[in-house]
Design a protein around this motif. Structure first.
Motif, PDB file in Angstrom:
ATOM      1  N   GLY A 199      88.497 -32.942  90.981  1.00  0.00           N
ATOM      2  CA  GLY A 199      88.872 -32.530  89.628  1.00  0.00           C
ATOM      3  C   GLY A 199      88.638 -33.630  88.608  1.00  0.00           C
ATOM      4  O   GLY A 199      88.582 -34.819  88.939  1.00  0.00           O
ATOM      5  N   LYS A 205      89.505 -41.278  86.916  1.00  0.00           N
ATOM      6  CA  LYS A 205      88.770 -40.601  87.983  1.00  0.00           C
ATOM      7  C   LYS A 205      87.698 -41.479  88.630  1.00  0.00           C
ATOM      8  O   LYS A 205      87.109 -41.107  89.642  1.00  0.00           O
ATOM      9  CB  LYS A 205      88.137 -39.313  87.445  1.00  0.00           C
ATOM     10  N   ARG A 254      84.280 -30.913  92.184  1.00  0.00           N
ATOM     11  CA  ARG A 254      85.272 -29.839  92.054  1.00  0.00           C
ATOM     12  C   ARG A 254      86.534 -30.161  92.852  1.00  0.00           C
ATOM     13  O   ARG A 254      87.650 -29.860  92.427  1.00  0.00           O
ATOM     14  CB  ARG A 254      84.674 -28.512  92.522  1.00  0.00           C
TER      15      ARG A 254
END
Length: 398
Positions: free
Chosen positions: A349, A373, A346
């Motif tokens: 992201g 990511k 979280r």
């Protein structure tokens, strides 16, 4: 005559310290002696090593014979090799007291090394039928590592059945006569596993002395999916990664311990006593470990250790195609715990935790990641490795 009888009985009594002697009976007043029967207690001088071997997968009674038989067990340094029978049993007999090393091999399975098997005046059982020695299965290209190459080879014969021209038992991991998703799942379970290093140059020790420490050499070569690391290697991070030079005071970091030769249990024990927590073997002669900053020098100073290298975040990425603009499902493995992965996802992201399974060093998770990511995901300290979800890819692409 009675005097002679007494002398003879005295001599026979003295012999009982060397032999097992049956009672002597002489009839009173008789000149006849019933001479005793001598029984020699001969000490056994040779012994055997025996046990059972099995692949680490589920199978049924119909195909267990194909999976259990055919393991080759080499008594390293002696030229002797035996093979398991249909129930996975093997036996190496006519062995003298001493310390031995067994090398276990079979097609589709990673090499298993059992060092320091000690015989001391008795037969040695190394495993039972209900708890056999298990080998990792899935190495279909026989390079002693289970990786993307093995996945691609199984994909090339997917859905082939016994009797088809492309069918080969080496791809049919559970031996049920068809190469299907069950075999892919077995391979995925063992993905990124390495076989034990080759100890074929070691001669079994003929005594029960402690394991000698190999003489250190000037260079080493540790193989990662990322590449080969040598003493002269200088890590230059790829775009998107940062180099870790050292961890902070009191911080637990992850390192590669390079041992000075084939790794014995005594060498691993020395490293653990110096403060290292060992995880997985890295060929040749390396081990991935967690060590506090203060204990790094203790481990490095051990006679059996050549070097201690920081395990860079980039090394966690098993499949280089994950770098760049990749987005999709990935599977991650953890060192000790997945605790904190939801909060971390979280925080950065673009990462969704879809499922978590297992416990301890067997914990894993399925994640969905957005483009780019992967670099931030590697910074999660407890992540051991990251790979594509090849099970999902095969299932949806066939």
């Amino acid at each position: 005559m009675r005097k002679k009888m007494l002398i003879l009985l005295t001599l026979l009594t003295m012999l009982t310290s060397f032999f097992t002697v049956l009672p002597v009976f002489a009839d009173e007043g008789s000149n006849t002696i019933n001479y005793p029967e001598l029984r020699y207690d001969i000490k056994k001088e040779t012994y055997k090593i025996y046990g059972y071997i099995s692949p680490n997968c589920d199978f049924n009674k119909d195909n267990e014979q194909d999976l259990l038989q055919g393991y080759n067990i080499q008594l390293v340094g002696t030229g002797r090799t035996v093979t398991t029978g249909k129930n996975g049993y093997f036996e190496i007999s006519e062995l003298a007291n001493g310390t031995y090393t067994l090398k276990i091999t079979k097609n589709s399975c990673l090499t298993k090394i059992l060092a320091n098997v000690v015989i001391k005046d008795g037969d040695v059982s190394i495993s039972g039928k209900s708890s056999p020695i298990e080998t990792y299965i899935g190495d279909v290209n026989i390079d002693n590592v289970i990786n993307v190459s093995d996945v691609m080879m199984i994909a090339g014969v997917f859905n082939c059945k016994y009797g088809d021209s492309k069918y080969n038992t080496i791809y049919d991991l559970n031996g049920d006569g068809v190469v299907n998703m069950m075999d892919v799942i077995i391979l995925a379970k063992n993905f990124s596993k390495f076989g034990d290093q080759d100890l074929s140059g070691i001669t079994p020790t003929p005594t029960l002395a402690s394991t000698p420490v190999p003489t250190p050499v000037n260079d080493y070569s540790v193989k990662l999916t990322y590449g080969t690391i040598t003493r002269d290697y200088v890590y230059t991070p790829s775009a998107g990664f940062e180099k870790i030079d050292q961890y902070g005071p009191g911080e637990v970091g992850y390192y590669i311990i390079v041992f000075s030769g084939p790794i014995y249990d005594s060498m691993k024990s020395d490293a653990e006593k110096a403060g290292a927590k060992l995880y997985s073997y890295l060929p040749q002669n390396g081990f991935l470990a967690a060590i506090t900053t203060e204990d790094v020098e203790k481990v490095k100073s051990l006679p059996c250790v050549l070097d201690v290298i920081v395990f860079q975040n980039e090394y966690k990425v098993i499949d280089r195609t994950l770098l760049g603009e990749y987005s999709g499902e990935v599977i991650v493995g953890f060192f000790d715990t997945s605790e904190g992965i939801y909060d971390f996802a979280r925080k950065i992201g673009g990462v969704t935790v879809k499922s978590v399974w297992g416990s301890g060093t067997s914990q894993g998770a399925l994640l969905q990641i957005d483009k780019g990511k992967i670099y931030e995901l590697c910074k999660f300290p407890q992540i051991h490795y990251i790979q594509k979800n090849y099970v999902y890819t095969l299932f949806t692409g066939i």
